[in-house]
Design a protein around this motif. Structure first.
Motif, PDB file in Angstrom:
ATOM      1  N   LEU A   1      -4.247  -5.572  -7.106  1.00 27.88           N
ATOM      2  CA  LEU A   1      -4.228  -4.176  -6.655  1.00 27.88           C
ATOM      3  C   LEU A   1      -4.810  -3.256  -7.727  1.00 27.88           C
ATOM      4  O   LEU A   1      -5.532  -2.299  -7.416  1.00 27.88           O
TER       5      LEU A   1
ATOM      6  N   LYS B   1      -6.753  -4.139  -3.448  1.00 33.00           N
ATOM      7  CA  LYS B   1      -6.248  -5.037  -2.404  1.00 33.00           C
ATOM      8  C   LYS B   1      -6.035  -6.413  -3.019  1.00 33.00           C
ATOM      9  O   LYS B   1      -6.487  -6.673  -4.140  1.00 33.00           O
TER      10      LYS B   1
ATOM     11  N   GLN C   1       0.159  -4.361   1.378  1.00 28.67           N
ATOM     12  CA  GLN C   1      -0.334  -3.860   2.666  1.00 28.67           C
ATOM     13  C   GLN C   1      -0.340  -2.336   2.683  1.00 28.67           C
ATOM     14  O   GLN C   1      -1.286  -1.709   3.176  1.00 28.67           O
TER      15      GLN C   1
ATOM     16  N   TYR D   1      -0.495  -0.466   0.031  1.00 26.54           N
ATOM     17  CA  TYR D   1      -1.447  -0.038  -1.009  1.00 26.54           C
ATOM     18  C   TYR D   1      -2.866   0.035  -0.464  1.00 26.54           C
ATOM     19  O   TYR D   1      -3.632   0.945  -0.797  1.00 26.54           O
ATOM     20  N   GLU D   2      -3.219  -0.920   0.380  1.00 26.26           N
ATOM     21  CA  GLU D   2      -4.587  -0.954   0.926  1.00 26.26           C
ATOM     22  C   GLU D   2      -4.883   0.248   1.814  1.00 26.26           C
ATOM     23  O   GLU D   2      -6.042   0.597   2.029  1.00 26.26           O
TER      24      GLU D   2
END
Length: 419
Positions: A235, A240, A268, A270-271
């Motif tokens: 991340l 990602k 998930q 974070y994306e």
């Protein structure tokens, strides 16, 4: 006395490998460790009679035996360990590689009983480096790699481990270097931790990936810990989760769904680049992050998300106020936005100027570097040279495999089966 005869036998054998394998090796393997701890009948110390370079195998057997004693004195034995590490013959100790593993573990335990763990770092790192390149056919992974990197971490001196970590492994011979599967995992896990601490995130991902993707029918606890850190470092680098190598074991990847669920949910969110959603997931799973000692890394991800969102703005706007930047990326104030911007500018992540006379307007610029300066060319040439060396090693290994009896036998069987 046994020790008198043993020392005389080692002196007679010298560096003669036929005598070492025929007499000294069987004697070491067939004699209880306690028999090697005494002094000579004339009162001399065997470790001062034998030379660490010429009589490495005998010297090592005696040193390991003495370090194994409960009353072993770190102040007396660690200097002997350092002398051995600097001078031993890699060829001789490879005749009984398990002794080197014992040497590494015992040096660490002695340091734990001494005034500082730092006293284990130098002998372990020096011994590891010298043993791994002793055969002259590329760097070998040894049982000392995981031990040395572990004590560099425990002693809070991770920089010392770079002398080992920066040597790319070219050969793995488990029997020749007393290497076990767990030691392979631990070395790459510890290496990933050290590079993460130094913010060399790409290199950290390489090490965590090698740990996670190691062949396995059942996931190891080490691989689980490595994957948790792999997710967070991914991340930081990519925004990602970077896909694992295709050859990663299916049972291993399935296990991550249950053992690493908080990390996958955080990733998930974070994306999406949605700050509120990410902060919600962070709060939800902060106990798990803290339990796994990854809370600081998760916090770095939160800060990196702000930077990533600011970088997105540079692709859309030429100018923007500090207040608007703060509002867009979810910061509390213009002052906080300015703090992030100044740090990003200083680290070369964006190119911008802040005009305080214009009410805090930020102007974004294109990167000025045309990548044609001397430093860039030197880096490029170094990478080309490194790639050439790797290609040479691959060609040599390919030739060696092609001539191997086991490989040729399998090829002939395959041809017969196809015919």
């Amino acid at each position: 006395m046994f020790i008198d005869g043993f020392v005389q036998g080692v002196l007679n054998a010298g560096d003669n490998y036929d005598k070492l394998t025929g007499k000294v090796v069987p004697l070491i393997k067939g004699t209880p460790t306690g028999n090697f701890t005494g002094i000579l009948s004339d009162g001399r110390d065997p470790l001062q009679v034998l030379q660490a370079d010429q009589h490495s195998l005998g010297y090592l057997a005696i040193l390991v035996a003495r370090m194994s004693v409960e009353t072993a004195n770190p102040a007396v034995l660690l200097p002997f360990a350092m002398t051995f590490a600097e001078r031993f013959s890699p060829g001789q100790v490879s005749l009984l590689p398990f002794l080197m593993t014992q040497f590494g573990n015992l040096v660490g335990k002695l340091a734990e009983r001494g005034p500082t763990l730092l006293s284990a770092v130098r002998p372990l790192v020096v011994a590891c480096r010298r043993w791994s390149v002793g055969a002259g056919s590329g760097v070998h992974l040894t049982s000392l790699h995981s031990i040395a990197t572990k004590y560099c971490l425990l002693a809070k001196h991770p920089r010392a481990a770079l002398q080992i970590l920066e040597q790319d492994i070219a050969e793995i011979e488990p029997r020749g270097y007393d290497l076990r599967y767990q030691e392979f995992l631990l070395y790459h896990y510890y290496g990933g931790m050290i590079y993460t601490g130094r913010k060399q995130f790409e290199r950290a991902l390489d090490f965590f990936s090698l740990c996670v993707s190691a062949p396995a029918s059942v996931v190891s606890a080490i691989q689980v810990e490595a994957y948790r850190k792999y997710v967070l470092v991914s991340l930081l680098v990519d925004g990602k989760v970077r896909p694992l190598p295709k050859y990663t074991s299916a049972p291993v990847t399935r296990s991550f769904r249950s053992f690493c669920a908080p990390y996958q949910e955080f990733a998930q969110a974070y994306e999406s680049l949605n700050v509120i959603r990410v902060q919600t997931e962070y709060g939800k799973h902060s106990d798990a992050f803290n339990k796994h000692r990854n809370l600081g890394l998760a916090r770095q991800c939160l800060e990196a998300l702000v930077r990533r969102n600011i970088q997105q703005l540079t692709q859309t706007y030429l100018t923007l106020s500090l207040a608007d930047i703060a509002k867009t990326v979810g910061l509390d104030s213009a002052a906080e936005a300015e703090r992030h911007l100044l740090r990003m500018i200083d680290e070369g992540q964006i190119y911008a100027t802040i005009g305080h006379r214009e009410g805090g307007m930020v102007s974004f610029h294109d990167a000025p570097d045309r990548f044609d300066d001397t430093a860039t060319m030197n880096r490029m040439n170094a990478e080309i040279k490194k790639a050439g060396e790797v290609a040479g090693r691959v060609t040599a290994m390919d030739r060696q495999i092609g001539l191997a009896k086991a490989y040729l036998s399998k090829m002939m069987q395959a041809e017969r089966g196809g015919g």
